[in-house]
Design a protein around this motif. Sequence first.
Motif, PDB file in Angstrom:
ATOM      1  N   UNK A 204       0.806  -1.219   0.000  1.00 27.86           N
ATOM      2  CA  UNK A 204       0.000   0.000   0.000  1.00 27.86           C
ATOM      3  C   UNK A 204       0.843   1.276   0.000  1.00 27.86           C
ATOM      4  N   UNK A 205       2.156   1.123  -0.028  1.00 29.29           N
ATOM      5  CA  UNK A 205       3.026   2.298   0.093  1.00 29.29           C
ATOM      6  C   UNK A 205       2.908   3.204  -1.125  1.00 29.29           C
ATOM      7  N   UNK A 206       2.804   4.501  -0.870  1.00 33.33           N
ATOM      8  CA  UNK A 206       2.807   5.493  -1.941  1.00 33.33           C
ATOM      9  C   UNK A 206       4.238   5.969  -2.152  1.00 33.33           C
ATOM     10  N   UNK A 207       4.639   6.099  -3.396  1.00 33.91           N
ATOM     11  CA  UNK A 207       6.012   6.528  -3.670  1.00 33.91           C
ATOM     12  C   UNK A 207       6.036   7.386  -4.924  1.00 33.91           C
ATOM     13  N   UNK A 208       6.954   8.355  -4.954  1.00 34.96           N
ATOM     14  CA  UNK A 208       6.994   9.334  -6.045  1.00 34.96           C
ATOM     15  C   UNK A 208       7.233   8.694  -7.414  1.00 34.96           C
ATOM     16  N   UNK A 209       7.979   7.590  -7.465  1.00 30.22           N
ATOM     17  CA  UNK A 209       8.260   6.967  -8.755  1.00 30.22           C
ATOM     18  C   UNK A 209       7.084   6.139  -9.281  1.00 30.22           C
ATOM     19  N   UNK A 210       6.112   5.913  -8.406  1.00 30.29           N
ATOM     20  CA  UNK A 210       4.922   5.144  -8.799  1.00 30.29           C
ATOM     21  C   UNK A 210       3.679   6.034  -8.860  1.00 30.29           C
ATOM     22  N   UNK A 211       3.874   7.338  -8.744  1.00 26.35           N
ATOM     23  CA  UNK A 211       2.762   8.296  -8.734  1.00 26.35           C
ATOM     24  C   UNK A 211       2.264   8.545 -10.165  1.00 26.35           C
ATOM     25  N   UNK A 212       1.088   8.055 -10.468  1.00 25.43           N
ATOM     26  CA  UNK A 212       0.518   8.197 -11.818  1.00 25.43           C
ATOM     27  C   UNK A 212      -0.142   9.558 -12.038  1.00 25.43           C
ATOM     28  N   UNK A 213      -0.190  10.374 -11.010  1.00 25.78           N
ATOM     29  CA  UNK A 213      -0.751  11.734 -11.103  1.00 25.78           C
ATOM     30  C   UNK A 213      -2.133  11.733 -11.771  1.00 25.78           C
ATOM     31  N   UNK A 214      -2.988  10.909 -11.224  1.00 31.52           N
ATOM     32  CA  UNK A 214      -4.330  10.745 -11.786  1.00 31.52           C
ATOM     33  C   UNK A 214      -5.176  12.002 -11.660  1.00 31.52           C
ATOM     34  N   UNK A 215      -4.729  12.960 -10.821  1.00 34.30           N
ATOM     35  CA  UNK A 215      -5.489  14.199 -10.661  1.00 34.30           C
ATOM     36  C   UNK A 215      -5.294  15.148 -11.844  1.00 34.30           C
ATOM     37  N   UNK A 216      -4.266  14.878 -12.691  1.00 34.46           N
ATOM     38  CA  UNK A 216      -4.018  15.736 -13.860  1.00 34.46           C
ATOM     39  C   UNK A 216      -4.812  15.194 -15.049  1.00 34.46           C
ATOM     40  N   UNK A 217      -5.725  15.990 -15.620  1.00 33.20           N
ATOM     41  CA  UNK A 217      -6.521  15.510 -16.761  1.00 33.20           C
ATOM     42  C   UNK A 217      -5.650  15.263 -17.993  1.00 33.20           C
ATOM     43  N   UNK A 218      -6.147  14.441 -18.894  1.00 30.66           N
ATOM     44  CA  UNK A 218      -5.373  14.037 -20.072  1.00 30.66           C
ATOM     45  C   UNK A 218      -4.952  15.230 -20.928  1.00 30.66           C
ATOM     46  N   UNK A 219      -5.831  16.221 -21.039  1.00 36.55           N
ATOM     47  CA  UNK A 219      -5.508  17.367 -21.905  1.00 36.55           C
ATOM     48  C   UNK A 219      -4.402  18.250 -21.311  1.00 36.55           C
ATOM     49  N   UNK A 220      -4.068  18.042 -20.030  1.00 35.78           N
ATOM     50  CA  UNK A 220      -3.007  18.841 -19.400  1.00 35.78           C
ATOM     51  C   UNK A 220      -1.733  18.033 -19.150  1.00 35.78           C
ATOM     52  N   UNK A 221      -1.778  16.747 -19.451  1.00 40.59           N
ATOM     53  CA  UNK A 221      -0.611  15.895 -19.154  1.00 40.59           C
ATOM     54  C   UNK A 221       0.512  16.150 -20.150  1.00 40.59           C
ATOM     55  N   UNK A 222       1.736  16.162 -19.627  1.00 36.52           N
ATOM     56  CA  UNK A 222       2.939  16.369 -20.457  1.00 36.52           C
ATOM     57  C   UNK A 222       3.657  15.026 -20.587  1.00 36.52           C
ATOM     58  N   UNK A 223       3.773  14.564 -21.821  1.00 39.28           N
ATOM     59  CA  UNK A 223       4.332  13.237 -22.075  1.00 39.28           C
ATOM     60  C   UNK A 223       5.631  13.335 -22.855  1.00 39.28           C
ATOM     61  N   UNK A 224       6.660  12.677 -22.353  1.00 40.91           N
ATOM     62  CA  UNK A 224       7.957  12.662 -23.038  1.00 40.91           C
ATOM     63  C   UNK A 224       8.198  11.335 -23.738  1.00 40.91           C
ATOM     64  N   UNK A 225       8.717  11.407 -24.963  1.00 40.33           N
ATOM     65  CA  UNK A 225       9.034  10.200 -25.729  1.00 40.33           C
ATOM     66  C   UNK A 225      10.520  10.197 -26.092  1.00 40.33           C
ATOM     67  N   UNK A 226      11.235   9.174 -25.629  1.00 37.15           N
ATOM     68  CA  UNK A 226      12.623   8.974 -26.048  1.00 37.15           C
ATOM     69  C   UNK A 226      12.589   8.043 -27.249  1.00 37.15           C
ATOM     70  N   UNK A 227      13.060   8.516 -28.393  1.00 36.81           N
ATOM     71  CA  UNK A 227      13.036   7.722 -29.628  1.00 36.81           C
ATOM     72  C   UNK A 227      14.460   7.300 -29.968  1.00 36.81           C
ATOM     73  N   UNK A 228      14.683   5.993 -30.006  1.00 38.90           N
ATOM     74  CA  UNK A 228      16.023   5.462 -30.293  1.00 38.90           C
ATOM     75  C   UNK A 228      16.100   5.100 -31.774  1.00 38.90           C
TER      76      UNK A 228
END
Length: 297
Positions: A62-86
């Motif tokens: 049940x532990x909450x941790x910053x690396x597992x935080x899905x930030x569900x409170x941020x709506x999809x239209x405001x989410x910032x997504x990064x893509x690393x393309x190799x």
Amino acid sequence: MASAKEIQSRIKSIQDTMKITNAMYMISSSKLKRAKQVLSDTEPYFYGIQSAIGRVLRHMPEMEHKYFDERSDIPKEDRKTGYIVVSADKGLAGAYNHNVFKIAEECMEKEAHPQLFVLGEVGRQYFAKKKMDVDMNFRFTVQKPTMHRARVISEEMIERYLKGELDEVYIIYTRMVNAVSMEAEMSQLLPLKKADFHTPAQVMVDIHQEEIEMVPSAEEILNSMVPNYLHGFTYGCLVESYASEHNSRMMAMDAATSSAKDMLKDLSIQYNRVRQAAITQEITEVIGGAKAQKNKH
């Protein structure tokens, strides 16, 4: 029909090209073997960290941790997504680069605020021509992947994620399925998903699990282990892509060499026909000249 001299020139040109394709095949073959060895050497370390994180999560589900935080409170239209393309630093590798670009473009169309981080010169040039927004400060080669380079890349993504500059981070790379098959795919770097660290044995609640003491705390342990896990995961993606690139180039060069051999065979037949026609023409002219001389007498 082309003259014998023109056909000879084409034959020489194709033979010179074959020397290049054969050399590139041999170089890629050597690099592929080294990449496979590096991958097999580092996999135990990577899976060891993954297993250790799984043990911590099993004891603290049940532990909450910053690396597992899905930030569900941020709506999809405001989410910032990064893509690393190799991608690769050079072409002549069949559909290797195209398959990665296709996934990246499809994903970016669906996002409101995508950010593109491209590895490899081919990818940077491709997206620049498409007028797509690429982080030009994020410049890394993909030749001879190193753990140091993977660490620098993953640390920058971790920093941006923790600062809130990115809400999700994905890496698009090419995985070697087997010796003749490569598959471009996308994996999520951040946030991590707890389900990815569960093994079948850990899911069975009736089985007695070991007792462990976490010092100084489970959170601090994850703070230390997760970045190392992400370094290892990124490194694995870079090595997989590097191996896939050279495997693709081997297949492309092998196909090019086979095509060149077929062309040489056809040109050789054409050359022989032209020579035979020229010889027949000369014989006809000699016979015609002899007859003309005989008729004069």
